[in-house]
Design a protein around this motif. Structure first.
Motif, PDB file in Angstrom:
ATOM      1  N   GLY A  16       0.763  -1.144   0.025  1.00 40.29           N
ATOM      2  CA  GLY A  16       0.070   0.052  -0.091  1.00 40.29           C
ATOM      3  C   GLY A  16       0.908   1.329  -0.082  1.00 40.29           C
ATOM      4  N   THR A  17       0.168   2.309  -0.340  1.00 40.34           N
ATOM      5  CA  THR A  17       1.045   3.693  -0.292  1.00 40.34           C
ATOM      6  C   THR A  17       0.859   4.514   0.965  1.00 40.34           C
ATOM      7  N   ASN A  18      -0.049   4.146   1.885  1.00 42.22           N
ATOM      8  CA  ASN A  18      -0.394   4.905   2.791  1.00 42.22           C
ATOM      9  C   ASN A  18      -0.896   4.172   4.268  1.00 42.22           C
ATOM     10  N   PHE A  19       0.494   4.159   5.354  1.00 43.27           N
ATOM     11  CA  PHE A  19       0.166   3.409   6.523  1.00 43.27           C
ATOM     12  C   PHE A  19       0.287   4.642   7.630  1.00 43.27           C
ATOM     13  N   THR A  20      -0.160   6.080   7.210  1.00 39.52           N
ATOM     14  CA  THR A  20       0.003   6.778   8.112  1.00 39.52           C
ATOM     15  C   THR A  20      -1.104   6.805   8.939  1.00 39.52           C
TER      16      THR A  20
ATOM     17  N   ALA B  14       7.405   2.330   4.594  1.00 37.87           N
ATOM     18  CA  ALA B  14       6.430   3.350   3.540  1.00 37.87           C
ATOM     19  C   ALA B  14       5.656   2.943   2.916  1.00 37.87           C
ATOM     20  N   SER B  15       5.540   1.705   2.430  1.00 34.24           N
ATOM     21  CA  SER B  15       4.473   1.251   1.435  1.00 34.24           C
ATOM     22  C   SER B  15       4.223  -0.189   1.450  1.00 34.24           C
TER      23      SER B  15
ATOM     24  N   LEU C 200      -7.296   9.552   9.353  1.00 33.24           N
ATOM     25  CA  LEU C 200      -7.169   8.371   8.562  1.00 33.24           C
ATOM     26  C   LEU C 200      -7.320   8.695   7.110  1.00 33.24           C
ATOM     27  N   GLY C 201      -8.044   9.894   6.642  1.00 36.85           N
ATOM     28  CA  GLY C 201      -8.213  10.104   5.244  1.00 36.85           C
ATOM     29  C   GLY C 201      -9.490   9.279   4.949  1.00 36.85           C
TER      30      GLY C 201
ATOM     31  N   ARG D  79      -7.984   4.225   1.186  1.00 37.16           N
ATOM     32  CA  ARG D  79      -7.032   3.678   1.316  1.00 37.16           C
ATOM     33  C   ARG D  79      -7.233   2.387   0.325  1.00 37.16           C
TER      34      ARG D  79
ATOM     35  N   TYR E 202      -6.653  11.709  -0.568  1.00 36.06           N
ATOM     36  CA  TYR E 202      -6.334  10.286  -0.764  1.00 36.06           C
ATOM     37  C   TYR E 202      -6.852   9.599  -1.722  1.00 36.06           C
TER      38      TYR E 202
END
Length: 477
Positions: free
Chosen positions: A260-264, A288-289, A321-322, A325, A466
């Motif tokens: 994935g591109t978003n673990f924030t 990061a990904s 969390l936006g 995802r 997102y």
């Protein structure tokens, strides 16, 4: 002369001859033996089941003959197995026949046998059948290490001098082996995770509880994969052709990658955790990904069954969390005998998150309050009135102070918000902002308007931060 009786008689004779004509066939194996690719490489010896050739013609004691057995394309024999496969005879019904077999040639490419007929072979009639058996042939090399490939033999009968064929005009093929994947992955798409704009910690700081199993909680979202450990309709065997392949015995590890591109926005120390079927939970490494972990045989507690593995992601609870995802999943198996194998069934869109809100961002806006400066956000709401909150971002070293319009309402229809009222900065008049709006994504569009001292107005469409939903790819803003 009347030609019709002659013609009728000729047809009758042809019919009788045709009904009495037989051609040799292979009757065993009735089905191919199924081998697990995880249990072999291209040089693993495979002992084939007994090959049985049913004679289609009679043979007298004066009609000795030669049988030549060859491996199918892409395979070779263990030459010594030609001796093990020295033919035997099987008689069905009232059939008669006996012979003495000897080896004429034995190599990796053929086994040739001389068949000396000592008791005449009766011709096939109903259940009266004479068959030759070739037990114990071994494939020394093959392509069965690739799922879906086959292996077997061809059988040809010749006169003793091998100058003319008997029984068939070409070799007859027996497909005795088929390879396939004992390990596969089921990664059904999970679209039940929803970031909650009404989370008690803050807008989109957690999840809507519930959804399809495994259910989400307000702070933890969960999805599952299933490792199929030789648990399908076909049981795939080891090279002995009898024992089922099984991961807890014949596997070493399964390396799982969650891409994935978003673990924030996830927990600082345990963002991703795993609940296996059995054994200790594996350690997850999050980058990061991607997030990666390794499953071991001890994580599976039953032979030849499907095993669920639950992946959990925990929200930090202090940041958004936006609204969108997507995560994929793939598994690489390390097994005892075969080569490393990427399991069939991976899914690049395995786990997709949505939200019960929409976010719109402006990477630049101005708080200039000079005369003649118009700086505002304009929203279109095609649904019912709803609420919003705004979060401003400043350049490094500057601080943000929320204004009177940092939270508020969007009316049904159009709402215009003065940018100067959303927030202010400790130095300067520029920054960026993200609006979180309690409404479905299809209901809301927004733009930023800037006009300086009566000059031409600039209208900059706001972006969804997102996923791929932004104005640059043609999506609605």
């Amino acid at each position: 002369m009347n030609k019709f009786p002659i013609k009728s008689c000729a047809l009758a004779i042809a019919s009788i001859c045709a009904s009495a004509a037989f051609a040799g066939t292979i009757t065993l194996p009735a089905t191919s033996t199924k081998y697990a690719v995880e249990s072999l490489v291209g040089t693993t010896d495979i002992t084939l089941p007994t090959i049985r050739y049913q004679m289609g013609v009679a043979r007298t004691t004066a009609q000795d003959f030669t049988v030549i057995v060859k491996p199918t394309a892409g395979a070779t024999f263990t030459a010594a197995s030609c001796t093990a496969a020295l033919p035997t005879i099987t008689l069905g019904g009232a059939a008669t026949g006996a012979f003495t077999p000897t080896i004429k040639r034995a190599s990796t490419t053929e086994c040739a046998y001389e068949v000396d007929v000592t008791t005449a072979f009766s011709g096939p009639a109903g259940a009266d059948l004479v068959s030759l058996n070739f037990p114990g042939l071994v494939l020394d090399t093959h392509t069965l290490n690739i799922a879906g490939n086959t292996g077997g033999v061809t059988v040809g009968l010749w006169d003793l001098g091998e100058t003319a064929r008997i029984d068939n005009s070409a070799d007859v093929t027996a497909t005795a082996a088929l390879s396939g994947n004992a390990l596969t992955l089921t990664a059904s798409s999970d679209t039940a995770t929803t970031a909650d704009v009404n989370n008690t910690n803050g807008p989109l700081y957690g999840f809507v509880a519930g959804g399809a199993a495994p259910v989400d909680t307000t702070s933890v979202a969960s999805a599952k994969i299933t490792v199929n450990n030789n648990s399908g309709a076909t049981t795939w065997l080891k090279p002995d052709g009898a024992t089922a392949w099984e991961f807890t015995v014949d596997g070493t590890s399964l390396a799982v990658t969650i891409s994935g591109t978003n673990f924030t926005g996830l927990h600082a120390t345990t963002p991703v955790t795993v609940t296996p079927t059995a054994g200790a939970a594996p350690t997850v490494t999050t980058g990061a990904s991607s997030a990666t972990f390794t499953l071991l045989p001890a994580n599976f507690n039953a032979a030849n069954t499907a095993q669920d593995v639950i992946v959990n992601m925990t929200a930090a609870g202090n940041t958004s969390l936006g609204t969108s995802r997507s995560f994929g999943v793939s598994v690489l198996a390390d097994v005892v005998t075969g080569a490393d194998e990427t399991l069939a069934g991976g899914n690049t869109s395995w786990w997709t998150w949505t939200a019960n809100a929409v976010q719109l961002s402006a990477p630049y806006f101005s708080t200039d309050n000079g005369a003649g400066v118009v700086t505002s956000f304009i929203f279109q709401n095609v649904g019912p009135a709803t609420v919003y909150s705004a979060s401003c971002q400043a350049e490094t070293g500057k601080t943000v102070t929320a204004g009177t319009a940092a939270t508020g309402n969007l009316a049904a229809g159009q709402t215009v918000i003065d940018a100067k009222d959303v927030c202010s900065f400790s130095a300067g008049i520029r920054g960026s902002v993200t609006f979180t709006i309690n409404a479905p994504v299809a209901n809301i569009k927004g733009t930023y308007n800037l006009s300086l001292n009566g000059g031409a107005a600039a209208f900059l469409p706001m972006q969804r931060p997102y996923g791929n939903n932004n104005t640059s790819n043609g999506s609605s803003f």
